[in-house]
Design an enzyme around this catalytic site. Structure first.
Site, PDB file in Angstrom:
ATOM      1  N   ASP A  46       7.365   3.124   3.569  1.00 16.18           N
ATOM      2  CA  ASP A  46       8.101   2.238   4.477  1.00 16.18           C
ATOM      3  C   ASP A  46       9.121   1.415   3.684  1.00 16.18           C
ATOM      4  O   ASP A  46       9.919   0.674   4.260  1.00 16.18           O
ATOM      5  CB  ASP A  46       7.163   1.357   5.311  1.00 16.18           C
ATOM      6  CG  ASP A  46       6.366   0.378   4.487  1.00 16.18           C
ATOM      7  OD1 ASP A  46       6.384   0.470   3.242  1.00 16.18           O
ATOM      8  OD2 ASP A  46       5.710  -0.502   5.089  1.00 16.18           O
ATOM      9  N   SER A  47       9.133   1.595   2.350  1.00 14.37           N
ATOM     10  CA  SER A  47      10.210   1.026   1.535  1.00 14.37           C
ATOM     11  C   SER A  47      11.557   1.627   1.935  1.00 14.37           C
ATOM     12  O   SER A  47      12.600   1.156   1.483  1.00 14.37           O
ATOM     13  CB  SER A  47       9.945   1.272   0.050  1.00 14.37           C
ATOM     14  OG  SER A  47       9.670   2.639  -0.185  1.00 14.37           O
ATOM     15  N   ASP A  85       3.729   6.821   5.317  1.00 11.02           N
ATOM     16  CA  ASP A  85       3.325   5.413   5.228  1.00 11.02           C
ATOM     17  C   ASP A  85       3.367   4.801   6.632  1.00 11.02           C
ATOM     18  O   ASP A  85       4.445   4.739   7.241  1.00 11.02           O
ATOM     19  CB  ASP A  85       4.342   4.708   4.323  1.00 11.02           C
ATOM     20  CG  ASP A  85       3.785   3.502   3.628  1.00 11.02           C
ATOM     21  OD1 ASP A  85       2.581   3.222   3.767  1.00 11.02           O
ATOM     22  OD2 ASP A  85       4.570   2.840   2.914  1.00 11.02           O
ATOM     23  N   LYS A 114      -0.819   6.690   4.738  1.00 11.11           N
ATOM     24  CA  LYS A 114      -1.219   5.537   3.922  1.00 11.11           C
ATOM     25  C   LYS A 114      -1.148   4.305   4.800  1.00 11.11           C
ATOM     26  O   LYS A 114      -0.243   4.184   5.627  1.00 11.11           O
ATOM     27  CB  LYS A 114      -0.292   5.374   2.712  1.00 11.11           C
ATOM     28  CG  LYS A 114      -0.576   4.106   1.905  1.00 11.11           C
ATOM     29  CD  LYS A 114       0.180   4.070   0.593  1.00 11.11           C
ATOM     30  CE  LYS A 114       1.557   3.479   0.659  1.00 11.11           C
ATOM     31  NZ  LYS A 114       1.626   2.098   1.188  1.00 11.11           N
ATOM     32  N   GLU A 116      -1.938  -0.174   4.648  1.00 14.85           N
ATOM     33  CA  GLU A 116      -2.192  -1.316   3.773  1.00 14.85           C
ATOM     34  C   GLU A 116      -3.410  -2.093   4.240  1.00 14.85           C
ATOM     35  O   GLU A 116      -3.622  -2.260   5.445  1.00 14.85           O
ATOM     36  CB  GLU A 116      -0.959  -2.241   3.756  1.00 14.85           C
ATOM     37  CG  GLU A 116       0.273  -1.586   3.169  1.00 14.85           C
ATOM     38  CD  GLU A 116       1.475  -2.529   3.074  1.00 14.85           C
ATOM     39  OE1 GLU A 116       1.324  -3.752   3.343  1.00 14.85           O
ATOM     40  OE2 GLU A 116       2.567  -2.036   2.734  1.00 14.85           O
ATOM     41  N   GLU A 179      -1.392  -2.279  -6.086  1.00 15.99           N
ATOM     42  CA  GLU A 179      -0.047  -2.813  -6.342  1.00 15.99           C
ATOM     43  C   GLU A 179      -0.127  -4.215  -6.935  1.00 15.99           C
ATOM     44  O   GLU A 179      -0.769  -5.113  -6.368  1.00 15.99           O
ATOM     45  CB  GLU A 179       0.772  -2.823  -5.035  1.00 15.99           C
ATOM     46  CG  GLU A 179       2.178  -3.379  -5.238  1.00 15.99           C
ATOM     47  CD  GLU A 179       3.191  -2.985  -4.168  1.00 15.99           C
ATOM     48  OE1 GLU A 179       2.839  -2.209  -3.261  1.00 15.99           O
ATOM     49  OE2 GLU A 179       4.336  -3.467  -4.263  1.00 15.99           O
TER      50      GLU A 179
HETATM   51  O1  KIV Z   1       6.580   1.991   0.696  1.00 10.98           O
HETATM   52  C1  KIV Z   1       6.412   2.173  -0.515  1.00 10.98           C
HETATM   53  O2  KIV Z   1       7.338   2.533  -1.247  1.00 10.98           O
HETATM   54  C2  KIV Z   1       5.092   1.940  -1.067  1.00 10.98           C
HETATM   55  C3  KIV Z   1       4.885   2.148  -2.534  1.00 10.98           C
HETATM   56  C4  KIV Z   1       5.538   1.095  -3.314  1.00 10.98           C
HETATM   57  C5  KIV Z   1       3.455   2.283  -2.901  1.00 10.98           C
HETATM   58  O3  KIV Z   1       4.194   1.596  -0.349  1.00 10.98           O
END
Ligand code: KIV
Length: 261
Positions: A46-47, A85, A114, A116, A179
């Site tokens: 989600d980055s 994510d 993934k 959180e 992280e």
């Molecule tokens: O969204 C992302 O890039 C992440 C990584 C930094 C683990 O969750």
């Protein structure tokens, strides 16, 4: 042709004492490069909110955006395990909708999702894994909680991290991202778990490492956290190339004879 890695391969690699490489990928360019470099896991992070969408954080990223990028990454990789994510709000909205959202990632081509959090999301993780959706956990600094944490911070609370990670393992995750965790704490957490850990800002003792594609290639010169190693300076080289192109257009040096029909 290389076959696609599975979550079992990832766990096996760590059990055999090998290291796991993971990188974010969002588009055909990053996905193909990651795959050609034989990076093990392509995380459709989600980055994407901060890297491609120009947002200040990841909170505005929506399911539709993530599914769009996941389809591209799945299409443009053959070997990497593709992890989608789950964006903010897509799994805090009640477990039934969270399961539907996770299934949508798998339908878009992801091999796992993934999310959180630790203890709070463990019941959902258990439900997802029972339903056949492989899950990667993420504890330590969790960017979707910035309004609670006040921004990126190193999480030094070993007792909390251990209980969060154990709750995720118990719930069935196949791996856990750590992280911004002190190296010594990440070492203890890794030793206490059966599932592999993948660190970002968590030192050298985790089973694997992850970095954001654009950060490691030097697209973001103003982003310099201690944990980041830049492997090239894309920003400087790209800016220089664009300036030379503009100068060539303005002076008439481009196109030359060899570029013309
Ligand atoms: O969204 C992302 O890039 C992440 C990584 C930094 C683990 O969750």
């Amino acid at each position: 042709m290389a076959r696609r890695l599975t979550t079992r391969d990832i766990r096996q690699r760590a059990e055999d004492g090998g290291r796991i490489s993971m990188i974010t990928a969002y588009d055909a360019f990053s996905a193909r490069l990651a795959d050609r470099a034989e990076i093990d896991i392509a995380l459709v992070g989600d980055s994407v909110g901060t890297t491609l969408q120009g947002r200040p954080d990841t909170l505005g990223v929506e399911m539709a955006h993530m599914l769009y990028h996941t389809e591209i990454v799945a299409r443009c990789t053959r070997r990497a395990l593709v992890v989608g994510d789950m964006p903010f709000g897509s799994y805090q909205c009640g477990d039934d909708r969270a399961v539907e959202n996770a299934v949508a990632f798998l339908r878009a081509g992801a091999n796992a999702v993934k999310l959180e959090g630790g203890t709070a999301v463990a019941p959902l993780v258990a439900r997802l894994t029972r339903a056949g959706v492989p899950v990667m956990g993420h504890v330590g600094f969790t960017p979707q909680s910035i309004h609670q944490t006040g921004g990126p911070r190193v999480n030094k609370d070993k007792t909390e991290l251990l209980s969060e990670a154990r709750a995720l393992q118990q719930a069935g995750v196949f791996s856990i991202v750590l992280e911004m965790v002190p190296a010594a704490v990440a070492k203890e957490v890794t030793a206490a778990l059966d599932v592999p850990t993948i660190g970002i800002g968590a030192g050298p003792h985790t089973d694997g490492q992850v970095l954001v594609f654009y950060d490691l290639l030097g697209f973001s010169p103003d982003f310099s956290p201690k944990f980041l190693k830049r492997y090239m300076d894309f920003d400087t080289q790209a800016l220089e190339a664009l300036r030379r192109y503009k100068a060539d257009v303005e002076s008439g040096r481009f196109p030359a004879k060899e570029h013309s029909y």
